[in-house]
Design a protein around this motif. Structure first.
Motif, PDB file in Angstrom:
ATOM      1  N   LYS A 189      -3.225  -9.463   6.074  1.00 51.09           N
ATOM      2  CA  LYS A 189      -3.324  -9.396   7.525  1.00 51.09           C
ATOM      3  C   LYS A 189      -4.570  -8.611   7.926  1.00 51.09           C
ATOM      4  O   LYS A 189      -4.894  -7.591   7.318  1.00 51.09           O
ATOM      5  N   SER A 190      -5.241  -9.077   8.981  1.00 51.68           N
ATOM      6  CA  SER A 190      -6.498  -8.445   9.391  1.00 51.68           C
ATOM      7  C   SER A 190      -6.288  -7.005   9.866  1.00 51.68           C
ATOM      8  O   SER A 190      -7.183  -6.174   9.761  1.00 51.68           O
ATOM      9  N   TYR A 191      -5.102  -6.718  10.390  1.00 54.63           N
ATOM     10  CA  TYR A 191      -4.841  -5.387  10.947  1.00 54.63           C
ATOM     11  C   TYR A 191      -4.341  -4.385   9.910  1.00 54.63           C
ATOM     12  O   TYR A 191      -4.240  -3.195  10.187  1.00 54.63           O
ATOM     13  N   SER A 192      -4.018  -4.861   8.716  1.00 52.04           N
ATOM     14  CA  SER A 192      -3.418  -3.977   7.720  1.00 52.04           C
ATOM     15  C   SER A 192      -4.469  -3.150   6.993  1.00 52.04           C
ATOM     16  O   SER A 192      -5.579  -3.633   6.716  1.00 52.04           O
ATOM     17  N   ARG A 193      -4.133  -1.919   6.691  1.00 59.18           N
ATOM     18  CA  ARG A 193      -4.999  -1.032   5.934  1.00 59.18           C
ATOM     19  C   ARG A 193      -4.165  -0.301   4.878  1.00 59.18           C
ATOM     20  O   ARG A 193      -3.059   0.158   5.180  1.00 59.18           O
ATOM     21  N   PRO A 194      -4.665  -0.201   3.652  1.00 56.03           N
ATOM     22  CA  PRO A 194      -3.923   0.560   2.639  1.00 56.03           C
ATOM     23  C   PRO A 194      -3.676   1.986   3.117  1.00 56.03           C
ATOM     24  O   PRO A 194      -4.534   2.604   3.762  1.00 56.03           O
ATOM     25  N   THR A 195      -2.501   2.492   2.837  1.00 50.39           N
ATOM     26  CA  THR A 195      -2.134   3.844   3.245  1.00 50.39           C
ATOM     27  C   THR A 195      -1.411   4.521   2.104  1.00 50.39           C
ATOM     28  O   THR A 195      -0.756   3.865   1.278  1.00 50.39           O
ATOM     29  N   ASN A 196      -1.520   5.846   2.036  1.00 47.72           N
ATOM     30  CA  ASN A 196      -0.731   6.531   1.018  1.00 47.72           C
ATOM     31  C   ASN A 196       0.689   6.731   1.538  1.00 47.72           C
ATOM     32  O   ASN A 196       0.961   6.561   2.737  1.00 47.72           O
ATOM     33  N   ILE A 197       1.593   7.075   0.656  1.00 45.59           N
ATOM     34  CA  ILE A 197       3.013   7.111   1.016  1.00 45.59           C
ATOM     35  C   ILE A 197       3.469   8.477   1.497  1.00 45.59           C
ATOM     36  O   ILE A 197       4.669   8.689   1.680  1.00 45.59           O
ATOM     37  N   THR A 198       2.543   9.392   1.739  1.00 40.81           N
ATOM     38  CA  THR A 198       2.928  10.752   2.144  1.00 40.81           C
ATOM     39  C   THR A 198       3.843  10.738   3.352  1.00 40.81           C
ATOM     40  O   THR A 198       4.926  11.335   3.340  1.00 40.81           O
TER      41      THR A 198
END
Length: 392
Positions: free
Chosen positions: A166-175
């Motif tokens: 998805k264009s809006y998705s960005r990898p994020t950490n799980i903190t």
């Protein structure tokens, strides 16, 4: 069947929600009790909700209740919404709302981690192990930010793309996922923010800092009945559909909770409403009153059916997701909106003719706000048409 008119509902609102001048208090925890809980999705709402119902309180009064007396506590509860609540209500909210939310959050986050393929083996077991290690790290520190905890527990920095492709998705950490889940379980608490009282960058603290013995365990069905009873005392009479909306529960959950309570049916202008059976006595009309309530204040957000106090003003005062902006009230009805401009000025706009006495009272209320804000500029998290117009 007893009939309760809109004017009587407005009188109840004025008294029960401490909006009439004679009902105001500088006791921040007492104000929260009057409303069951204070909306806290937008941190400034908590402070400004107290401001509207106080005589001479300042932000320091609210901070003292939150961080020194610790008579108030932040948690996710009804509708997965952030609230600030009196500490004695925490076990009720934990059993009636947060426990189920913790299960749902862990299931959701575990599925996202599994889909990302970043962990081999038992994802739920791995996630639980990370949660326990994070909790131990927080116990050792006593207080910490998410960044500090991720330095102590490197697995918190695991990267997941929640919506691959998805264009809006960005990898994020799980903190944040882990901390939110621990918070829903009642193991950790959002403490003092970094910055002013309008900041949402919180430090985390073990629950024992607020409740030395932890959160008392209650039966879920009993807790739900207790919560509905408190809501009816503060917001009743109202249709059962309002209870369902406010709690975020199923129809079956609401019916089960009501079955444990002694309630009476009343006529609300042709709609059947519910009220506690010992709360049928008329409420005397209070003196005329005005109030400037903040965005997401618990009074306008307390009911799903709002016609009896909102009128036709919803398009100007709500965003597209049903979040209300700052509102002006006169004798139990919303009659306009307000906003804080960049220079600190409080701008107001009336949406109907209210008369000279009302205008004078509204101007007096608006005049109290600059002293409360001081140097803080608090833009509502959810912008509404009228609020945007007033600051443009």
């Amino acid at each position: 069947m007893r009939s309760i008119t809109p004017s009587e509902r407005r009188a109840r609102l004025a008294v029960r929600h401490r909006l009439a001048a004679s009902q105001r208090t500088d006791d921040a925890a007492g104000i929260a009790r009057s409303l069951v809980a204070l909306h806290a999705t937008d941190p400034a709402t908590v402070f400004l909700s107290v401001a509207a119902r106080s005589v001479s309180a300042t932000p320091a009064h609210v901070e003292k209740a939150l961080y020194e007396d610790r008579s108030l506590l932040r948690l996710l509860a009804m509708r997965r919404t952030m609230f600030v609540v009196p500490v004695e209500l925490v076990p009720v909210l934990q059993a009636s709302c947060a426990d189920a939310l913790a299960v749902k959050q862990r299931r959701t986050y575990g599925r996202l981690i599994e889909q990302a393929g970043v962990i081999d083996g038992d994802v739920q077991g791995w996630l639980r192990d990370v949660e326990n290690a994070t909790h131990e790290a927080l116990l050792a520190r006593g207080e910490a930010t998410g960044a500090q905890l991720s330095a102590d527990e490197p697995r918190l920095r695991t990267q997941v793309d929640p919506a691959p492709g998805k264009s809006y998705s960005r990898p994020t950490n799980i903190t944040t996922w882990v901390l939110v889940t621990l918070g829903c379980e009642g193991r950790i608490v959002r403490g003092r923010p970094n910055g002013s009282w309008s900041s949402s960058q919180y430090k985390w603290t073990p629950i024992e800092a607020w409740l030395p013995g932890g959160i008392a365990q209650l039966d879920a069905d009993e807790a739900k009945a207790e919560l509905v009873g408190q809501w009816l005392r503060a917001f009743g009479p109202a249709p059962a559909s309002d209870i369902k909306w406010w709690t975020g529960w199923t129809v079956a959950d609401v019916k089960k909770a009501l079955a444990r309570l002694d309630v009476a049916e009343v006529d609300l202008d042709g709609t059947t409403g519910l009220v506690l059976a010992d709360d049928l006595d008329p409420v005397a009309e209070p003196e005329p009153w005005a109030a400037l309530l903040p965005a997401l204040d618990p009074t306008p957000m307390g009911w799903q059916e709002r016609g009896w106090y909102l009128g036709e003003h919803a398009p100007r005062l709500f965003d597209r997701n049903g979040n209300i902006g700052p509102t002006i009230w006169w004798n139990g009805r919303i009659v306009g909106g307000w906003a804080q401009r960049k220079d600190g000025e409080i701008a107001t706009q009336l949406l109907e003719d209210v008369g000279a006495d009302a205008i004078a009272a509204i101007e007096a209320e608006a005049g109290r706000l600059p002293g409360w804000f001081g140097d803080v500029r608090a833009i509502p998290r959810f912008r509404t048409p009228l609020e945007r117009e007033l600051v443009s």
